[in-house]
Design an enzyme around this catalytic site. Structure first.
Site, short mmCIF file in Angstrom:
data_model
loop_
_atom_site.label_atom_id
_atom_site.label_comp_id
_atom_site.label_asym_id
_atom_site.label_seq_id
_atom_site.Cartn_x
_atom_site.Cartn_y
_atom_site.Cartn_z
N ARG A 1 0.84 -1.20 0.00
CA ARG A 1 0.00 0.00 0.00
C ARG A 1 0.87 1.25 0.00
NH1 ARG A 1 -4.68 2.68 -1.21
NH2 ARG A 1 -5.34 4.09 0.49
N GLU B 1 -13.96 -19.71 28.18
CA GLU B 1 -12.99 -20.46 29.00
C GLU B 1 -12.46 -19.60 30.16
OE1 GLU B 1 -12.63 -23.51 28.80
OE2 GLU B 1 -13.17 -24.07 26.76
#
Length: 382
Positions: free
Chosen positions: A271, A366
């Site tokens: 880019r 979790e």
């Protein structure tokens, strides 16, 4: 201290990486868009054939006995391509390990080969309830003895892979008079058991390819020998297995963070703005460097926890530290990766938008980051 992987671990990591890049990556976008379920199930079967569904399970049950370090490596590589597949593999391994750890010889012989071979596409971990998330000891699901059976009643929430799990490990209160957390037992319940109902899938922010469902028990009768481990000692089992599961989720987050930074770095090299690649600007370079460093630190924390587990040392605190740091670091990495892509990062044509959504849950399931801090604090202040 040796930080090098063994030759076997390197081979396992390479096999997982190649499979993820060649098979999972192509299906990840479709899964995110609500399609590709048949591809997911086919890939789960192929992963079982590679020994991935029983990484820490003994050979006699069809497992690969590769160990906890290999488990972490595999989950990281799978997550770099598809978090939905990685979480299915992680939870299924967790269920297999709890069965190997506390089940009877008969139960191990009955269920572990089916999990490891892929006869069961996945396995379910039924602990969380609508009113018992961070505090699972407050669960309301009950198991009442009735002759030579147990009768389950209650509801579980956010159960990973419930739609295609072949067996569930289910926690329920078996002694209502016991102190909180002391009268809980765990059971093995097969998917087709009458009275077990899997509810509609949750509509989630991310990880769309991973089915997450409520599971209901309505006078669900299971045989007396479905009890796994000691009566009224199931809560301790759950706490022990969650520590191992945190290595899996931390590894999953690491994979997502690495994927984000690797993609953003490659993009920054191509880019151009102000007449040069944006990777030439110090601001972009420092973003990449900071996240690469954090993710490397996360990897080392995960390896420490996995190594201690593999060597039968106490690893609970280390697993919480690894899970906390890895998931928070991965969230930051995915956010910055999206930022580096600018407007394109917000575009669904590019993977950063999906990675940013997929990673968010890792600091919640979790055990939230807040719960990990409580666990670590108790260890330090004990």
């Amino acid at each position: 201290m040796n930080f090098e992987l063994t030759e076997e671990q390197q081979i396992i990591q390479t096999v997982a990486r190649d499979f993820a890049q060649q098979e999972l990556q192509a299906n990840a976008k479709a899964l995110d868009e609500g399609e590709g379920r048949s591809g997911l199930l086919a890939n789960l079967k192929r992963l079982s054939e590679l020994g991935v569904m029983g990484l820490n399970i003994k050979n006699e049950y069809g497992g690969s006995e590769a160990g906890s370090i290999a488990f972490s490596l595999v989950i990281t590589e799978l997550a770099k391509a598809c978090a939905s597949t990685a979480v299915t593999v992680s939870v299924t391994n967790m269920v297999a390990e709890v069965i190997q750890s506390v089940a009877s010889d008969t139960q191990r012989a009955r269920y572990l080969p089916k999990i490891c071979s892929g006869e069961y596409a996945a396995a379910g971990f039924c602990l969380t309830e609508p009113q018992a998330g961070s505090d699972p000891s407050a669960m309301n699901t009950t198991a009442v003895r009735d002759g030579d059976h147990w009768v389950l009643n209650g509801a579980k929430a956010y159960i990973t892979s419930a739609e295609y799990a072949g067996v569930f490990v289910v926690w329920a209160v078996t002694d209502k008079t016991a102190p909180k957390g002391k009268g809980i037992s765990c059971f093995l319940v097969e998917r087709e058991t009458p009275g077990l109902v899997v509810g509609p899938a949750e509509k989630k922010m991310g990880q769309h390819g991973s089915a997450t469902n409520p599971v209901y028990f309505d006078d669900c009768r299971i045989p007396e020998d479905a009890l796994m481990g000691a009566l009224n000692r199931g809560y301790q089992v759950a706490l022990g297995e969650l520590a191992g599961g945190r290595i899996g989720i931390g590894s999953l987050a690491l994979g997502l963070g690495l994927s984000a930074i690797e993609y953003a770095t490659a993009y920054a090299k191509e880019r151009k703005q102000f007449g040069q690649a944006i990777a030439d600007f110090q601001g972009i370079q420092w973003m990449v460097v900071d996240h690469a460093t954090e993710l490397e630190a996360a990897r080392l924390l995960l390896m420490q926890a996995a190594s201690r587990k593999e060597n039968s040392q106490d690893f609970s605190t280390q697993a919480s530290m690894a899970k906390l740091f890895a998931t928070e670091a991965a969230n930051r990495a995915c956010y910055s990766g999206l930022q580096i892509l600018g407007g394109n990062g917000y575009n669904r044509e590019y993977p950063l938008e999906r990675l940013a959504r997929d990673v968010r849950i890792t600091s919640i399931y979790e055990g939230t980051s807040e719960i990990q801090r409580l666990i670590i604090a108790r260890s330090i202040l004990r």
